[in-house]
Design an enzyme around this catalytic site. Structure first.
Site, mmCIF file in Angstrom:
data_model
loop_
_atom_site.group_PDB
_atom_site.id
_atom_site.type_symbol
_atom_site.label_atom_id
_atom_site.label_comp_id
_atom_site.label_asym_id
_atom_site.label_seq_id
_atom_site.Cartn_x
_atom_site.Cartn_y
_atom_site.Cartn_z
ATOM 1 N N CYS A 1 4.639 11.397 3.682
ATOM 2 C CA CYS A 1 3.493 11.555 2.772
ATOM 3 C C CYS A 1 2.150 11.396 3.474
ATOM 4 O O CYS A 1 1.191 12.081 3.138
ATOM 5 C CB CYS A 1 3.615 10.611 1.574
ATOM 6 S SG CYS A 1 3.771 8.876 1.994
ATOM 7 N N LYS B 1 13.658 2.599 -4.730
ATOM 8 C CA LYS B 1 12.203 2.668 -4.823
ATOM 9 C C LYS B 1 11.865 3.371 -6.126
ATOM 10 O O LYS B 1 12.232 4.522 -6.349
ATOM 11 C CB LYS B 1 11.667 3.451 -3.636
ATOM 12 C CG LYS B 1 10.178 3.569 -3.621
ATOM 13 C CD LYS B 1 9.730 4.230 -2.345
ATOM 14 C CE LYS B 1 8.242 4.437 -2.332
ATOM 15 N NZ LYS B 1 7.842 5.143 -1.102
ATOM 16 N N LYS C 1 11.771 -1.977 -4.350
ATOM 17 C CA LYS C 1 10.325 -1.800 -4.402
ATOM 18 C C LYS C 1 9.924 -1.159 -5.716
ATOM 19 O O LYS C 1 10.552 -0.181 -6.097
ATOM 20 C CB LYS C 1 9.963 -0.901 -3.226
ATOM 21 C CG LYS C 1 8.539 -0.560 -3.056
ATOM 22 C CD LYS C 1 8.467 0.268 -1.813
ATOM 23 C CE LYS C 1 7.068 0.780 -1.637
ATOM 24 N NZ LYS C 1 6.971 1.642 -0.497
ATOM 25 N N SER D 1 1.197 -2.866 -3.042
ATOM 26 C CA SER D 1 -0.267 -2.909 -3.049
ATOM 27 C C SER D 1 -0.859 -3.266 -4.416
ATOM 28 O O SER D 1 -1.830 -4.017 -4.494
ATOM 29 C CB SER D 1 -0.816 -1.566 -2.574
ATOM 30 O OG SER D 1 -0.308 -0.515 -3.371
#
Ligand code: PBG
Length: 322
Positions: free
Chosen positions: A122, A195, A248, A274
């Protein structure tokens, strides 16, 4: 035994009792600090939505890694931001790519640090998706072939663990195969096996300059409404040769960590992402929450759920607090 003979508060009466009876403990050795390395810049730039986190230049990343090592943190995970992106992510496996250079620079200076490298496209593709794209669709198999090349180039540069975070099917098998064919049979794979397609990644996409230019990642990342699918993802990756699994985000997904640990007895980590960081930082800056208290509590909760390691932007702070 029952009340009034039984009094559960008896064992909470003072610190000495609470301390000797505490069942779980957060340790420095559990932590992995993410580091963003940006190509073509001369100094570190703070990420607006992640106060205290930076896009490092190659040089400043190596210095930062030394600081992290001297704090007693055992490991870092590297994310690269290349100077030029293209439609197929060629810089991700370039011999002199930003991660390849960063790994060797850091390994030269930090002998004790375990250097993990994130494997994804990405940050390297102009459209910002984790896979190759054709006519608006994310292609699985061609992406897997590229990811394997990326993993091999990271291993050649000295990466201690490769960590695919793309969520394509079959990538762990392809990475294991290419590593083994090239005498890297002892390089472990830490798979982001589970994820979720999460709103918590937004600040990361600013940090890694990797927001998708169209659509979203829901066709490859998991639906937050699913749990048994997470177990299938975990099982598949273990069967393909994954050594360590990662869940995650962390906050909101501790049940998944717990279930994987119970079922597969394999090393499991989680990634405090984040958005978890940004959320607590923002509240702390406003004086609404005690950052240290919150972070110790959430991270201990992840240990209690069964996490063997935690990727966290607070690793530096935790190393000082613990
Ligand atoms: C994708 C990747 C993402 C993160 C790490 N690797 C997010 C995404 O899907 O855009 C997120 C980490 C974080 O939010 O801290 N390769």
């Amino acid at each position: 035994m029952k009340y009034p003979i039984l009094r559960l508060r008896r064992l909470r009466e003072n610190f000495k009792l609470r301390n000797i009876l505490s069942e779980h403990v957060l340790l420095k050795k559990d932590l992995i600090q993410p580091i963003f390395v940006k190509e073509g810049v001369s100094s570190a730039v703070e990420i607006p939505s992640m106060p205290g986190q930076f896009q490092f230049s190659l040089k400043s990343a190596a210095r930062e890694a030394q600081k992290i090592e001297s704090l007693g943190i055992p490991s870092v995970i590297l994310f690269g931001i290349p100077a030029k992106k293209d439609s197929s992510g060629r810089e991700a496996f370039a011999k002199k790519g930003i991660i390849q250079k960063a790994v060797s620079a850091i390994k030269k200076k930090c002998r004790r640090l375990l250097v993990v490298t994130d494997i994804c496209l990405c940050e390297y593709q102009s459209h910002g998706h984790c896979g190759h794209v054709h006519k608006g669709k994310i292609l699985n198999d061609p992406t897997v072939a590229t990811l394997a090349r990326v993993a091999l180039s990271h291993a050649r540069a000295g990466s201690d663990i490769v960590a695919p975070s793309d969520m394509m099917d079959g990538r762990v098998a392809a990475i294991r195969k290419i590593l083994d064919q090239n005498k890297f049979e002892h390089t472990p794979i830490l798979s982001y096996a589970v994820k979720y397609a999460s709103g918590f990644y937004a600040p990361f996409r600013e940090a890694a300059e990797s927001a998708p230019a169209f659509g979203d990642r829901a066709s490859y990342q998991m639906n937050p409404a699913s749990a048994s699918e997470a177990l299938r993802e975990a099982e598949t990756d273990l069967n393909e040769g994954a050594d360590i699994l990662l869940v995650k985000p962390a906050l909101g997904y501790a049940d998944i960590v717990y279930r994987i640990k119970e079922k597969f007895h394999c090393p499991v980590g989680c990634y405090s992402v984040s958005g978890e960081y940004a959320m607590v930082k923002a509240a702390a800056l406003k004086g609404w929450l005690d950052e240290k208290k919150i972070v110790m509590e959430t991270h201990l909760g992840l240990k209690r759920a069964g996490a063997n390691l935690i990727v966290t932007y607070w690793a530096r702070d935790l190393a000082k607090w613990l």
